[in-house]
Design an enzyme around this catalytic site. Structure first.
Site, PDB file in Angstrom:
ATOM      1  N   SER A   1       0.806  -1.223   0.000  1.00 49.41           N
ATOM      2  CA  SER A   1       0.000   0.000   0.000  1.00 49.41           C
ATOM      3  C   SER A   1       0.838   1.272   0.000  1.00 49.41           C
ATOM      4  O   SER A   1       0.366   2.304  -0.476  1.00 49.41           O
ATOM      5  CB  SER A   1      -0.933   0.001   1.205  1.00 49.41           C
ATOM      6  OG  SER A   1      -1.843  -1.051   1.091  1.00 49.41           O
TER       7      SER A   1
ATOM      8  N   HIS B   1      -1.575  -9.770  -1.120  1.00 47.25           N
ATOM      9  CA  HIS B   1      -2.069  -8.962  -2.236  1.00 47.25           C
ATOM     10  C   HIS B   1      -1.949  -9.725  -3.551  1.00 47.25           C
ATOM     11  O   HIS B   1      -1.021 -10.499  -3.737  1.00 47.25           O
ATOM     12  CB  HIS B   1      -1.260  -7.675  -2.374  1.00 47.25           C
ATOM     13  CG  HIS B   1      -1.305  -6.794  -1.165  1.00 47.25           C
ATOM     14  ND1 HIS B   1      -0.548  -5.656  -1.042  1.00 47.25           N
ATOM     15  CD2 HIS B   1      -2.016  -6.897  -0.018  1.00 47.25           C
ATOM     16  CE1 HIS B   1      -0.801  -5.085   0.120  1.00 47.25           C
ATOM     17  NE2 HIS B   1      -1.678  -5.818   0.766  1.00 47.25           N
TER      18      HIS B   1
ATOM     19  N   THR C   1      -1.049   4.270   3.429  1.00 47.71           N
ATOM     20  CA  THR C   1      -1.808   5.072   2.463  1.00 47.71           C
ATOM     21  C   THR C   1      -1.885   6.549   2.852  1.00 47.71           C
ATOM     22  O   THR C   1      -1.488   7.413   2.059  1.00 47.71           O
ATOM     23  CB  THR C   1      -3.206   4.467   2.233  1.00 47.71           C
ATOM     24  OG1 THR C   1      -3.046   3.073   1.937  1.00 47.71           O
ATOM     25  CG2 THR C   1      -3.933   5.148   1.102  1.00 47.71           C
TER      26      THR C   1
ATOM     27  N   HIS D   1      -4.530  -1.790  -4.683  1.00 45.05           N
ATOM     28  CA  HIS D   1      -4.118  -3.111  -5.158  1.00 45.05           C
ATOM     29  C   HIS D   1      -5.306  -4.024  -4.915  1.00 45.05           C
ATOM     30  O   HIS D   1      -6.284  -3.602  -4.285  1.00 45.05           O
ATOM     31  CB  HIS D   1      -2.877  -3.630  -4.415  1.00 45.05           C
ATOM     32  CG  HIS D   1      -3.100  -3.700  -2.931  1.00 45.05           C
ATOM     33  ND1 HIS D   1      -3.823  -4.711  -2.341  1.00 45.05           N
ATOM     34  CD2 HIS D   1      -2.756  -2.859  -1.934  1.00 45.05           C
ATOM     35  CE1 HIS D   1      -3.892  -4.490  -1.046  1.00 45.05           C
ATOM     36  NE2 HIS D   1      -3.266  -3.379  -0.758  1.00 45.05           N
TER      37      HIS D   1
ATOM     38  N   HIS E   1      -6.911  -9.497   4.264  1.00 38.10           N
ATOM     39  CA  HIS E   1      -5.683 -10.206   4.648  1.00 38.10           C
ATOM     40  C   HIS E   1      -6.014 -11.366   5.593  1.00 38.10           C
ATOM     41  O   HIS E   1      -5.422 -12.433   5.511  1.00 38.10           O
ATOM     42  CB  HIS E   1      -4.712  -9.262   5.361  1.00 38.10           C
ATOM     43  CG  HIS E   1      -3.778  -8.543   4.438  1.00 38.10           C
ATOM     44  ND1 HIS E   1      -2.872  -9.211   3.646  1.00 38.10           N
ATOM     45  CD2 HIS E   1      -3.588  -7.226   4.205  1.00 38.10           C
ATOM     46  CE1 HIS E   1      -2.175  -8.313   2.963  1.00 38.10           C
ATOM     47  NE2 HIS E   1      -2.597  -7.109   3.263  1.00 38.10           N
TER      48      HIS E   1
ATOM     49  N   GLU F   1      -9.330   7.166   3.243  1.00 43.72           N
ATOM     50  CA  GLU F   1      -9.014   5.753   3.035  1.00 43.72           C
ATOM     51  C   GLU F   1      -9.966   4.841   3.807  1.00 43.72           C
ATOM     52  O   GLU F   1     -10.166   5.026   5.012  1.00 43.72           O
ATOM     53  CB  GLU F   1      -7.583   5.443   3.494  1.00 43.72           C
ATOM     54  CG  GLU F   1      -7.207   3.992   3.190  1.00 43.72           C
ATOM     55  CD  GLU F   1      -5.993   3.468   3.949  1.00 43.72           C
ATOM     56  OE1 GLU F   1      -5.394   2.500   3.472  1.00 43.72           O
ATOM     57  OE2 GLU F   1      -5.660   4.003   5.008  1.00 43.72           O
TER      58      GLU F   1
ATOM     59  N   ASP G   1      -8.768  -3.842   3.230  1.00 40.00           N
ATOM     60  CA  ASP G   1      -7.536  -4.604   3.048  1.00 40.00           C
ATOM     61  C   ASP G   1      -7.200  -5.434   4.277  1.00 40.00           C
ATOM     62  O   ASP G   1      -6.921  -6.629   4.173  1.00 40.00           O
ATOM     63  CB  ASP G   1      -6.392  -3.628   2.757  1.00 40.00           C
ATOM     64  CG  ASP G   1      -5.035  -4.293   2.764  1.00 40.00           C
ATOM     65  OD1 ASP G   1      -4.755  -5.060   1.824  1.00 40.00           O
ATOM     66  OD2 ASP G   1      -4.253  -4.063   3.703  1.00 40.00           O
TER      67      ASP G   1
END
Lengths: 604, 178
Positions: free
Chosen positions: A205, A561, A266, A452, A413, A404, A409
């Site tokens: 990121s 990712h 980010t 991503h 994960h 964000e 994400d």
């Protein structure tokens, strides 16, 4: 007659031969046109930063650096920019060090004119010379009606499939037609964005956010820099980022909002320059640097702002960054109530968790005390976005805001697609708030993009109503039917994250882990580390589940990712730039084009 | 070597000799059959300390802090009252930052350190640092363990790794939780 016949035959044969030759030639030329040759990538001995084919905003500042590896010490490095000695071109002296690893560097330079730039480097050693040339582009592209403000939404890890999961859960689907689209899907422009950095196919990121913030590629874990060979995480050649540019050239207001630690990759990449994203204490104090100090900072991660003597701090010094912000005239909020009370000050720092903020499901749906602990009054991403817009829009010169949705994400994960999806919906609602603001004046560009992807895909549905469990209960094709999520209160979030028929979401990559296809009461890691190897977490599926054998190296305990391209949607002045398949650095160029930025100007 | 140093080293050697068989005995005095990692009794805390026979006070992870906000954590009155005393707590051993370290982190739930979604310093707030006299290997990470030892409170940074801890236990005994 005979002769005539012969000559006709001869003619027709010649004609045929000619036609055949023409066909072959056209085929050959066709081949060379449609299939440009390329060679396998190799690391050049002469590393020029910025890299070949880099694109700059005119006047955008950067550190120009060259690293050269030679078998014997180099005796000279000569650099020509558009045929002129680099030192003359940039009007600055280079710092040169000659050895087996030689360096050449001119800090804080810029291209004063638009157009093409060629850089030719010649390295001399006693054995001879080595050359390398790179080309740069400084586009002159101008937008007819510029945007006053830009709001960039980054759904971290928000792949196409992550958007679709949110659409299914938030809007529902009837007879194969979606009842509605997401806010982020009802936008005028759509593009697909590639995600690789200059070091590797797969990005993290920091690297990808850096491309959005600077228009330049970077490396995994790096932001606002090209990664050089040294270990020092603060000496890499820098590139000016979007927050610095809008502040320096326009005096615009800037803001960063995230549900993660606000020092996480980010938001940090919008302003900071470091090779190592884990330097979060450094990033926290860098937020005070007037060069890139955002006017609005909202998110989690106060532990990097508290002096080390305060329990819960992760700092290694006694600096109280929150107090230092107060001294700079910032209003401070540490929970939702205080955020509401803050109103619209000129500057605002809001930190609502010591660590990452909790995810929407835990914060707003289940409100599980085992997860939240004492943090029961955290604002939503909608609250933070609305406040940020209210504060920033006071500046007549306009603003740049990055929002964000960080835990999309983080939850993918840990292969918790339900938690990820609620957070995608939360970000979508924040997009809705931004769109409402943009509608009033029509001078705001809104961009929604992921940085991503994750390899999560919807296989069908899952239920155990007929007694089947595990893989046999994954319903495919016609058996899939529809999931039974419902949103009776119409808040856009499904009432129950665990309905009797749920989605069957499967992951392309994963560690060893137990899968039971059900919503987990508390966020639980799929795998844990044991002696350097990821092993399945027994806590993951306490009611029992299938062991899925991992297909990535055992050194990583989470889903990783994927290199998939990601969708970008945009609306507002300058949104026309975004179409087709684009490199991730183009997001920056779309933003500066929309704003009509000129890096040569200085705001008074 | 002066006389005093010699005398001190003799005392230390004698203590070590007494200590060796202790390592092979369980709390009830029987020889342990568990794997070697659980045979190391008294890993850091010297057995002659006054709290040797003291009953360990049970402690839970959710009892560590009574207050928490973005402005910091507050130790609970219970935790404060147990400072310097013998406590017992169950949790999960997080993988050590380095295999050779003489400490590890005890967490409420099994941990995975994700290299990209978190940083190496990215631990939850409710953790307990367990100090050992020597590096241990091959402790289970996926099953709960119970640690008994002396409770230490307050900021401390490990010189070698820079790891910061607030709550520590100088381990006297480590065993699998029931």
């Amino acid at each position: 007659m005979y002769n005539l016949k012969m000559s006709t035959l001869c003619l027709s044969q010649c004609f045929r031969l000619l036609a055949a030759l023409l066909v072959v030639m056209s085929l050959m030329s066709g081949t060379t046109v449609s299939h440009a040759a390329y060679s396998a990538p190799e690391v050049p001995h002469i590393n020029i930063m910025p890299i070949d084919r880099a694109k700059f905003l005119v006047g955008q500042k950067f550190d120009f650096a060259i690293e050269v590896k030679t078998d014997i010490p180099a005796t000279a490095i000569e650099v020509l920019v558009n045929g002129k000695a680099a030192e003359t071109f940039f009007g600055k002296q280079a710092i040169i060090s000659l050895d087996k690893m030689s360096t050449y560097r001119i800090n804080q330079v810029a291209f004063p004119q638009t157009g093409k730039v060629s850089v030719a480097v010649t390295v001399k050693t006693e054995n001879g010379i080595e050359k390398r040339a790179v080309n740069y582009d400084i586009p002159a592209d101008k937008v007819k009606k510029p945007a006053k403000n830009v709001i960039l939404f980054v759904g971290d890890g928000m792949s196409l499939q992550a958007r679709q999961m949110a659409r299914i859960l938030s809007k529902g689907i009837t007879e194969g037609k979606y009842n509605d689209l997401l806010e982020m899907e009802k936008m005028s422009n759509l593009a697909l964005i590639t995600t690789s950095g200059n070091d590797s196919l797969v990005t993290d990121s920091a690297n990808s956010a850096s491309a959005y913030a600077t228009g330049h590629k970077s490396a995994v874990n790096a932001m606002g820099v090209y990664a050089d060979n040294t270990k020092d995480p603060f000496d890499d050649p820098k590139v000016e980022n979007i927050i610095e540019l809008v502040k320096r050239t326009r005096g615009m207001s800037t803001g960063i909002v995230s549900t993660a630690n606000i020092t996480d990759a980010t938001p940090a990449a919008m302003l900071a320059h470091t090779r190592k994203r884990s330097e979060q204490n450094f990033i926290a104090q860098e937020m005070l640097n007037p060069q890139h100090r955002p006017d609005v900072i909202l998110g989690g991660g106060s532990r990097h702002f508290l002096p080390k003597s305060v329990p819960g701090s992760k700092r290694s010094d006694e600096r109280n960054i929150i107090e230092e912000f107060k001294e700079q005239g910032y209003s401070i909020a540490t929970n939702k109530t205080q955020l509401k009370q803050a109103g619209t000050p000129d500057k605002l720092l809001g930190l609502f968790q010591l660590d990452n903020m909790d995810v929407y499901v835990d914060r707003e749906v289940t409100k599980n005390p085992a997860v939240l602990g004492k943090f029961t009054d955290q604002p939503t991403l909608m609250d933070m976005t609305k406040t940020a817009i209210n504060v920033l829009s006071k500046n007549q010169k306009g603003f740049f805001l990055m929002v964000e949705g960080a835990s999309i994400d983080k939850q993918l994960h840990t292969m918790d697609w339900q938690r990820a999806t609620y957070d995608t919906i939360e970000m979508d609602k924040a997009v809705g708030i931004a769109k409402e603001f943009a509608k009033k004046n029509g001078d705001t560009l809104i961009i929604v993009v992921a940085d991503h992807a994750h390899g999560a895909s919807i296989t069908g549905t899952y239920h155990e109503k007929d007694g089947k469990t595990g893989r046999e209960a994954v319903r495919i094709y016609a058996d899939a039917g529809w999931p039974t999520f419902a949103d009776a209160d119409g808040d856009g979030f499904p009432d129950d994250p665990n309905p009797d028929v749920t989605l069957a979401v499967q992951f392309a990559n994963h560690p060893d882990y137990y899968e039971n296809e059900k919503f987990q009461d508390v966020p639980t890691s799929p795998a844990i580390m044991a002696d350097g190897k990821a092993i399945a977490n027994l806590k993951r599926a306490p009611q029992g589940g299938d062991l899925k054998v991992g297909n990535i190296p055992a050194s990583d305990p989470s889903e990783v990712h994927s290199a998939d391209d990601v969708p970008l949607t945009a609306e507002g002045p300058g949104a026309d730039y975004f179409k087709g398949i684009m490199d991730n650095t183009e997001v920056f160029h779309g933003i500066v084009r929309a704003l009509g930025l000129d890096g040569r100007k200085e705001s008074k | 070597m002066d006389k005093l140093t010699r005398r001190i080293s003799r005392v230390i050697i004698a203590m070590m000799l007494i200590w060796v068989p202790l390592n092979w005995l369980g709390q009830d005095g029987t020889i342990r059959n568990e794997s070697s990692l659980f045979c190391t009794r008294a890993q850091a805390a010297p057995a002659w300390l006054p709290w040797f026979n003291e009953e360990a006070a049970p402690l839970e992870f959710n009892e560590l802090y009574s207050g928490a906000s973005a402005l910091g954590l507050e130790f609970s009155p219970k935790l404060e009252s147990l400072k310097g005393k013998k406590v017992r707590i169950s949790g999960f051993m997080a993988p050590p930052l380095k295999p050779t370290l003489n400490f590890f982190v005890l967490t409420k739930v099994p941990m995975a350190i994700c290299p990209f979604c978190s940083t190496d310093a990215d631990w939850p707030d409710d953790i307990v640092l367990i100090k050992l006299s020597k590096a241990v290997a091959a402790l289970p990470f996926d099953r709960p363990i119970t640690v008994t030892g002396q409770l230490e409170l307050g900021y401390q940074m490990d010189e070698e790794t820079g790891f910061v801890s607030l709550v520590r236990i100088v381990a006297d005994n480590i065993e699998e939780a029931n």
